[in-house]
Design a protein around this motif. Structure first.
Motif, PDB file in Angstrom:
ATOM      1  N   GLY A 181     -14.442  50.838 -70.057  1.00 58.55           N
ATOM      2  CA  GLY A 181     -13.300  51.059 -70.941  1.00 58.55           C
ATOM      3  C   GLY A 181     -13.698  51.104 -72.402  1.00 58.55           C
ATOM      4  O   GLY A 181     -13.257  51.979 -73.163  1.00 58.55           O
ATOM      5  N   THR A 182     -14.545  50.166 -72.824  1.00 56.50           N
ATOM      6  CA  THR A 182     -14.990  50.117 -74.220  1.00 56.50           C
ATOM      7  C   THR A 182     -15.866  51.325 -74.544  1.00 56.50           C
ATOM      8  O   THR A 182     -15.752  51.915 -75.625  1.00 56.50           O
ATOM      9  CB  THR A 182     -15.756  48.811 -74.497  1.00 56.50           C
ATOM     10  N   SER A 183     -16.740  51.708 -73.616  1.00 59.70           N
ATOM     11  CA  SER A 183     -17.591  52.877 -73.824  1.00 59.70           C
ATOM     12  C   SER A 183     -16.756  54.146 -73.968  1.00 59.70           C
ATOM     13  O   SER A 183     -17.022  54.983 -74.836  1.00 59.70           O
ATOM     14  CB  SER A 183     -18.570  53.029 -72.656  1.00 59.70           C
ATOM     15  N   LEU A 184     -15.740  54.291 -73.129  1.00 60.76           N
ATOM     16  CA  LEU A 184     -14.884  55.477 -73.210  1.00 60.76           C
ATOM     17  C   LEU A 184     -14.176  55.558 -74.558  1.00 60.76           C
ATOM     18  O   LEU A 184     -13.990  56.659 -75.100  1.00 60.76           O
ATOM     19  CB  LEU A 184     -13.839  55.456 -72.090  1.00 60.76           C
ATOM     20  N   ALA A 193     -12.750  65.097 -75.619  1.00 59.92           N
ATOM     21  CA  ALA A 193     -11.778  64.299 -76.380  1.00 59.92           C
ATOM     22  C   ALA A 193     -10.547  63.999 -75.529  1.00 59.92           C
ATOM     23  O   ALA A 193     -10.036  62.870 -75.517  1.00 59.92           O
ATOM     24  CB  ALA A 193     -11.381  65.036 -77.657  1.00 59.92           C
ATOM     25  N   ILE A 194     -10.080  64.996 -74.795  1.00 60.11           N
ATOM     26  CA  ILE A 194      -8.894  64.809 -73.944  1.00 60.11           C
ATOM     27  C   ILE A 194      -9.228  63.927 -72.744  1.00 60.11           C
ATOM     28  O   ILE A 194      -8.472  63.026 -72.372  1.00 60.11           O
ATOM     29  CB  ILE A 194      -8.357  66.177 -73.487  1.00 60.11           C
ATOM     30  N   THR A 195     -10.382  64.175 -72.128  1.00 60.72           N
ATOM     31  CA  THR A 195     -10.797  63.391 -70.956  1.00 60.72           C
ATOM     32  C   THR A 195     -10.968  61.917 -71.294  1.00 60.72           C
ATOM     33  O   THR A 195     -10.444  61.036 -70.597  1.00 60.72           O
ATOM     34  CB  THR A 195     -12.132  63.923 -70.406  1.00 60.72           C
ATOM     35  N   SER A 196     -11.709  61.640 -72.361  1.00 62.60           N
ATOM     36  CA  SER A 196     -11.988  60.246 -72.726  1.00 62.60           C
ATOM     37  C   SER A 196     -10.736  59.522 -73.208  1.00 62.60           C
ATOM     38  O   SER A 196     -10.598  58.323 -72.970  1.00 62.60           O
ATOM     39  CB  SER A 196     -13.082  60.186 -73.801  1.00 62.60           C
ATOM     40  N   LEU A 197      -9.820  60.247 -73.854  1.00 66.28           N
ATOM     41  CA  LEU A 197      -8.554  59.629 -74.259  1.00 66.28           C
ATOM     42  C   LEU A 197      -7.754  59.206 -73.033  1.00 66.28           C
ATOM     43  O   LEU A 197      -7.200  58.098 -72.996  1.00 66.28           O
ATOM     44  CB  LEU A 197      -7.734  60.603 -75.105  1.00 66.28           C
TER      45      LEU A 197
END
Length: 261
Positions: A46-49, A193-197
């Motif tokens: 979660g933190t890495s994302l 950007a969309i995936t990681s969000l």
């Protein structure tokens, strides 16, 4: 405060190396959080994302300003990554530390192979050189449909392991679709950007993102990315990439053996 300072410096190194070799840096963050700070797999992912999102958002805004993003393709691929990202975030909730470490070690072996090969992929049904960008972005083309399928897979591993998908997306766009490097990198950042969000929001809902630590490391990554881009114009990245691939393969094998025995 010392912890945040160390994370900032670590992020600086991750951003510099990741940008210099053109492979991103998300896959370096999770081991650091797992073994350096004893995060649970879910907190590390979660933190890495969250860090990956900050980096991808910064890059995407710059590329959008420069007009490099292929929006139709980017939106199609991003839409395919969202259900994959949700699936990956769900799967990691059910993985214990041992199983996560084993799977992550195997994944790092694949990353090492990608780094060693560079931008060459073994499955290459090439697009003809004269194919127009408009045709490439048509949903009628098999390459576009394959890209959507690959994007679902990228979204899944992104949220499962807390990494970006650029190391898969960029070679696919360049090698298989013959999209220019600058457009492939820009479109990949836009998708990421969309995936990681999406993944970050799921982990935030579960309370599995250390926001302060993500912000500290993210600040270092953003600065390191600029440094890596600067250095890439002044030093060869090939020896660094191959050395890193070897070191990563050794580390991954050690990780697998350590967990298994």
């Amino acid at each position: 405060m010392l912890v945040y300072a160390v994370l900032f410096v670590a992020g600086l190194g991750v951003g510099t190396v990741g940008t210099l070799i053109g492979a991103g840096g998300g896959w370096m963050i999770v081991p650091l959080l797992l073994f350096g700070y004893r995060f649970s797999p879910q907190e590390a992912v979660g933190t890495s994302l969250a860090v990956v999102f900050l980096n991808a958002l910064s890059g995407s805004l710059a590329y959008i300003t420069q007009g490099r993003v292929l929006y139709k393709m980017g939106l199609a691929f991003a839409a395919a990554t969202i259900p994959g990202a949700l699936m990956g975030a769900l799967l990691v909730q059910h993985l214990g530390s041992k199983w996560f470490t084993m799977l992550f070690g195997c994944f790092l072996v694949l990353i090492a192979a990608f780094l060693h090969r560079g931008r060459q992929l073994p499955f290459v049904p090439y697009v003809e050189e004269h194919t127009s960008p408009e045709h490439l972005q048509s949903f009628r083309t098999p390459h576009m449909r394959l890209g959507i399928l690959i994007s679902f897979f990228v979204g899944t591993i992104s949220s499962l392991f807390g990494i970006g998908g650029g190391i898969i997306h960029v070679p696919f766009l360049i090698v298989m679709l013959r999209i220019p490097v600058h457009a492939a990198t820009a479109t990949s950042h836009f998708v990421l950007a969309i995936t990681s969000l999406t993944g970050t929001l799921v982990f935030l809902q579960h309370g599995q993102v250390r926001v302060g630590m993500a912000a500290s490391m993210g600040s270092g990554v953003l600065l390191g990315a600029q440094l890596g881009a600067f250095l890439s114009m002044r030093m060869p990245s090939e020896p660094i990439r191959r050395t890193l691939a070897l070191a990563l393969a050794v580390f991954a094998c050690w990780l697998i053996l350590r967990t298994a025995f």
